[in-house]
Design an enzyme around this catalytic site. Structure first.
Site, PDB file in Angstrom:
ATOM      1  N   HIS A 289       0.252   5.675   0.608  1.00  0.00           N
ATOM      2  CA  HIS A 289      -0.258   6.555   1.487  1.00  0.00           C
ATOM      3  C   HIS A 289      -0.083   7.762   1.076  1.00  0.00           C
ATOM      4  O   HIS A 289       0.886   7.854   0.571  1.00  0.00           O
ATOM      5  CB  HIS A 289       0.628   6.159   3.188  1.00  0.00           C
TER       6      HIS A 289
ATOM      7  N   HIS B  42       1.212  -0.929  -0.145  1.00  0.00           N
ATOM      8  CA  HIS B  42       0.181   0.194  -0.016  1.00  0.00           C
ATOM      9  C   HIS B  42       0.292   1.158  -0.281  1.00  0.00           C
ATOM     10  O   HIS B  42       2.205   1.757   0.671  1.00  0.00           O
ATOM     11  CB  HIS B  42      -0.961   0.375   0.703  1.00  0.00           C
TER      12      HIS B  42
HETATM   13  P1  5GP Z   1       1.703   1.157   7.442  1.00  0.00           P
HETATM   14  O1  5GP Z   1       1.779  -1.171   7.073  1.00  0.00           O
HETATM   15  O2  5GP Z   1       2.160   1.697   6.302  1.00  0.00           O
HETATM   16  O3  5GP Z   1       2.912   0.945   8.108  1.00  0.00           O
HETATM   17  O4  5GP Z   1       0.555   1.112   8.218  1.00  0.00           O
HETATM   18  C1  5GP Z   1      -0.581   0.446   7.773  1.00  0.00           C
HETATM   19  C2  5GP Z   1      -1.514   1.721   7.377  1.00  0.00           C
HETATM   20  O5  5GP Z   1      -3.195   0.993   7.709  1.00  0.00           O
HETATM   21  C3  5GP Z   1      -1.992   2.568   8.406  1.00  0.00           C
HETATM   22  O6  5GP Z   1      -1.805   3.845   8.744  1.00  0.00           O
HETATM   23  C4  5GP Z   1      -2.951   2.269   9.616  1.00  0.00           C
HETATM   24  O7  5GP Z   1      -3.902   3.761  10.331  1.00  0.00           O
HETATM   25  C5  5GP Z   1      -4.196   1.912   8.430  1.00  0.00           C
HETATM   26  N1  5GP Z   1      -5.347   0.855   8.830  1.00  0.00           N
HETATM   27  C6  5GP Z   1      -5.210  -0.182   9.866  1.00  0.00           C
HETATM   28  N2  5GP Z   1      -6.456  -0.891   9.596  1.00  0.00           N
HETATM   29  C7  5GP Z   1      -6.787  -0.241   8.801  1.00  0.00           C
HETATM   30  C8  5GP Z   1      -8.005  -1.132   8.923  1.00  0.00           C
HETATM   31  O8  5GP Z   1      -8.535  -1.974   8.775  1.00  0.00           O
HETATM   32  N3  5GP Z   1      -8.780  -0.038   7.446  1.00  0.00           N
HETATM   33  C9  5GP Z   1      -8.672   0.785   7.039  1.00  0.00           C
HETATM   34  N4  5GP Z   1      -9.469   1.648   6.600  1.00  0.00           N
HETATM   35  N5  5GP Z   1      -7.350   1.408   7.341  1.00  0.00           N
HETATM   36  C10 5GP Z   1      -6.382   0.238   7.875  1.00  0.00           C
END
Ligand code: 5GP
Length: 140
Positions: free
Chosen positions: A104, A102
């Site tokens: 951001h 993903h």
């Molecule tokens: P990363 O893996 O890039 O560190 O962060 C994962 C991102 O996914 C975080 O910004 C977090 O807020 C988001 N996130 C985690 N769980 C969920 C979810 O169930 N739904 C959504 N829409 N975002 C999520």
């Protein structure tokens, strides 16, 4: 490292848990981050499985980046932003928490700091922002 099909974004793709959808095409999905660090914080993911940048194939990367550019431009207008930050983390040591690739997309206003991580947003606010973004993507 193998792909775990029980990760939260795989569940979102299968419709097993809800999200605030902004945009989708054949290869990608965009939805609101549930703990936004800026107004309009979106996540862009491929619909096919890969953990992150390290195992993604060229088609996944190309599709995700084209969608990221599309929604970043739309967010500039919707949130009257002065810029956009794009973040992407790889493996736990690299800051990754959800192991489905993903990107951001964070609309930024001059002088505004990102909010701290881990703060759940009001679902009504996310729904309203997603609706504004959807309308603008459709009109673009
Ligand atoms: P990363 O893996 O890039 O560190 O962060 C994962 C991102 O996914 C975080 O910004 C977090 O807020 C988001 N996130 C985690 N769980 C969920 C979810 O169930 N739904 C959504 N829409 N975002 C999520």
């Amino acid at each position: 490292m193998t792909y775990d099909s029980d990760n939260i974004f795989a569940k979102i793709l299968r419709g097993e848990i809800p999200c605030h959808r902004v945009y989708e095409d054949e290869q990608t999905l965009v939805f609101m981050d549930i703990m936004p660090r800026a107004d309009g914080h979106m996540l862009v993911i491929p619909k096919t499985p890969c953990r992150n940048l390290l195992d993604a194939d060229a088609a996944q990367l190309a599709a995700v980046m084209m969608t990221a550019q599309k929604v970043a431009n739309v967010a500039m207008g919707v949130f009257a932003a002065d810029g956009v930050t794009v973040q992407q983390f790889n493996e736990a040591a690299g800051g990754q928490e959800v192991f489905h690739l993903h990107f951001h997309i964070l609309p930024r206003r001059t002088g505004d700091a990102l909010r701290p991580p881990g703060i759940m947003a009001d679902p009504d606010m996310l729904a309203e922002q997603a609706a504004r973004l959807r309308a603008a993507v459709t009109a673009a």
